[in-house]
Design a protein around this motif. Structure first.
Motif, PDB file in Angstrom:
ATOM      1  N   ARG A   1       0.832  -1.189   0.000  1.00  0.00           N
ATOM      2  CA  ARG A   1       0.000   0.000   0.000  1.00  0.00           C
ATOM      3  C   ARG A   1       0.872   1.245   0.000  1.00  0.00           C
ATOM      4  O   ARG A   1       1.744   1.403   0.857  1.00  0.00           O
ATOM      5  CB  ARG A   1      -0.911   0.002   1.235  1.00  0.00           C
TER       6      ARG A   1
ATOM      7  N   THR B   1       1.944   4.963   0.613  1.00  0.00           N
ATOM      8  CA  THR B   1       1.638   5.975   1.623  1.00  0.00           C
ATOM      9  C   THR B   1       1.669   7.358   1.002  1.00  0.00           C
ATOM     10  O   THR B   1       2.316   7.586  -0.019  1.00  0.00           O
ATOM     11  CB  THR B   1       2.655   5.894   2.774  1.00  0.00           C
ATOM     12  N   SER B   2       0.952   8.271   1.642  1.00  0.00           N
ATOM     13  CA  SER B   2       0.866   9.641   1.151  1.00  0.00           C
ATOM     14  C   SER B   2       0.831  10.586   2.332  1.00  0.00           C
ATOM     15  O   SER B   2       0.451  10.217   3.453  1.00  0.00           O
ATOM     16  CB  SER B   2      -0.381   9.817   0.279  1.00  0.00           C
TER      17      SER B   2
ATOM     18  N   GLU C   1      -2.800  11.194   3.969  1.00  0.00           N
ATOM     19  CA  GLU C   1      -3.534  10.058   4.514  1.00  0.00           C
ATOM     20  C   GLU C   1      -4.614  10.508   5.512  1.00  0.00           C
ATOM     21  O   GLU C   1      -5.602   9.816   5.704  1.00  0.00           O
ATOM     22  CB  GLU C   1      -2.567   9.096   5.221  1.00  0.00           C
TER      23      GLU C   1
ATOM     24  N   ASN D   1      -8.245  10.533   4.264  1.00  0.00           N
ATOM     25  CA  ASN D   1      -8.937   9.308   3.857  1.00  0.00           C
ATOM     26  C   ASN D   1     -10.183   8.973   4.667  1.00  0.00           C
ATOM     27  O   ASN D   1     -11.110   8.368   4.127  1.00  0.00           O
ATOM     28  CB  ASN D   1      -7.973   8.124   3.897  1.00  0.00           C
TER      29      ASN D   1
ATOM     30  N   SER E   1     -14.758  11.104   2.532  1.00  0.00           N
ATOM     31  CA  SER E   1     -14.670  11.092   1.074  1.00  0.00           C
ATOM     32  C   SER E   1     -14.396  12.495   0.550  1.00  0.00           C
ATOM     33  O   SER E   1     -14.659  13.499   1.232  1.00  0.00           O
ATOM     34  CB  SER E   1     -15.978  10.561   0.481  1.00  0.00           C
TER      35      SER E   1
ATOM     36  N   PHE F   1      -9.648   3.349  10.323  1.00  0.00           N
ATOM     37  CA  PHE F   1      -8.559   3.269   9.346  1.00  0.00           C
ATOM     38  C   PHE F   1      -7.254   2.844   9.995  1.00  0.00           C
ATOM     39  O   PHE F   1      -6.434   2.167   9.382  1.00  0.00           O
ATOM     40  CB  PHE F   1      -8.374   4.633   8.655  1.00  0.00           C
TER      41      PHE F   1
END
Length: 261
Positions: free
Chosen positions: A55, A57-58, A61, A64, A67, A157
């Motif tokens: 996955r 990563t950013s 995050e 997230n 929406s 999450f």
């Protein structure tokens, strides 16, 4: 003799005749027609081995949990409420007789007040008119719901790892994608490492692979149980003695100790 692959231990009496066979030999109806088996000394299962999804990563995050539509609507609501609050305060102060006693809210202070209310912060200026206070109370209620939803989704999450595990079944593997079948376990493990591939194999071996390699994982509950037994010639009188010895070792926990070791 002892073979490298099947680990079969046999005591030969004459050509093509053996006293017993100790190996990972599963008991089934077809083999029972020609060989007698003792009580199972081990039960093997099948499990699925696949590579752990990677996955990316950013730095964003934290966005997230909600929406993009919710974030856009929140930004629009922030701008609209700030402008409406400034308008209500300006109109209300013109109609009020004691407006000189309160501090006038500018456009900048109106935006800052709405932004600070959303983040549960404190600001210097506050609405002094009744319409402005009603609007502020509604905005606070909206901010409470939004922050509660964001916090709940953020916790989900952080604690729940979503894994997309597409698994090819027999019809897909044999007819649609015959190339997904492998000739041996070495090829199967290599495809798991290098491709998006799920490998069905002995759960004991799969567990060992997950211990030795942190990039693979075992998914789903084990299925298809089969017992391993010692094979003896049909009618062998010592089969019952071997079965009783296996049961005693199982009751004493020795079989579990050996398997764990």
């Amino acid at each position: 003799m002892q073979t490298k692959n099947s680990l079969t231990l046999t005591f030969c009496l004459c050509p093509q005749n053996a006293t017993m066979s100790v190996a990972p030999l599963s008991i089934n109806a077809h083999r029972e027609e020609v060989v007698d088996f003792t009580k199972p000394f081990k039960t093997r299962y099948i499990s699925v081995l696949m590579r752990i999804p990677r996955r990316e990563t950013s730095y964003f995050e934290f966005l997230n949990p909600l929406s993009p539509v919710v974030w856009i609507c929140t930004l629009c609501a922030f701008v609209v409420v700030s402008v409406v609050l400034y308008t209500l305060e300006r109109i209300g102060r013109r109609k009020s007789q004691d407006s000189s006693d309160s501090i006038e809210i500018t456009v900048r202070e109106s935006f800052w007040f709405i932004f600070g209310s959303l983040l549960q912060g404190n600001t210097d200026s506050t609405p002094c008119t009744i319409p402005g206070r009603i609007l502020t109370s509604a905005w606070w209620f909206f901010a409470l719901i939004l922050i509660s939803s964001y916090t709940a989704n953020l916790a989900a999450f952080l604690t729940v790892k979503k894994i997309n595990t597409p698994i090819k079944m027999w019809a897909q593997m044999s007819e649609v994608e015959p190339g997904s079948m492998v000739e041996n376990t070495t090829q199967g493990f290599k495809k798991v490492k290098d491709e998006n591939y799920a490998f069905f194999w002995d759960t004991t071996v799969n567990k060992y692979q997950t211990i030795m390699d942190c990039d693979v994982m075992e998914i789903g509950p084990a299925f298809d149980p089969k017992g391993f037994g010692i094979g003896v010639p049909p009618g062998a009188t010592y089969r019952e003695e071997l079965s009783m010895a296996i049961l005693k070792l199982s009751d004493q926990g020795r079989l579990h100790e050996i398997e764990t070791k």
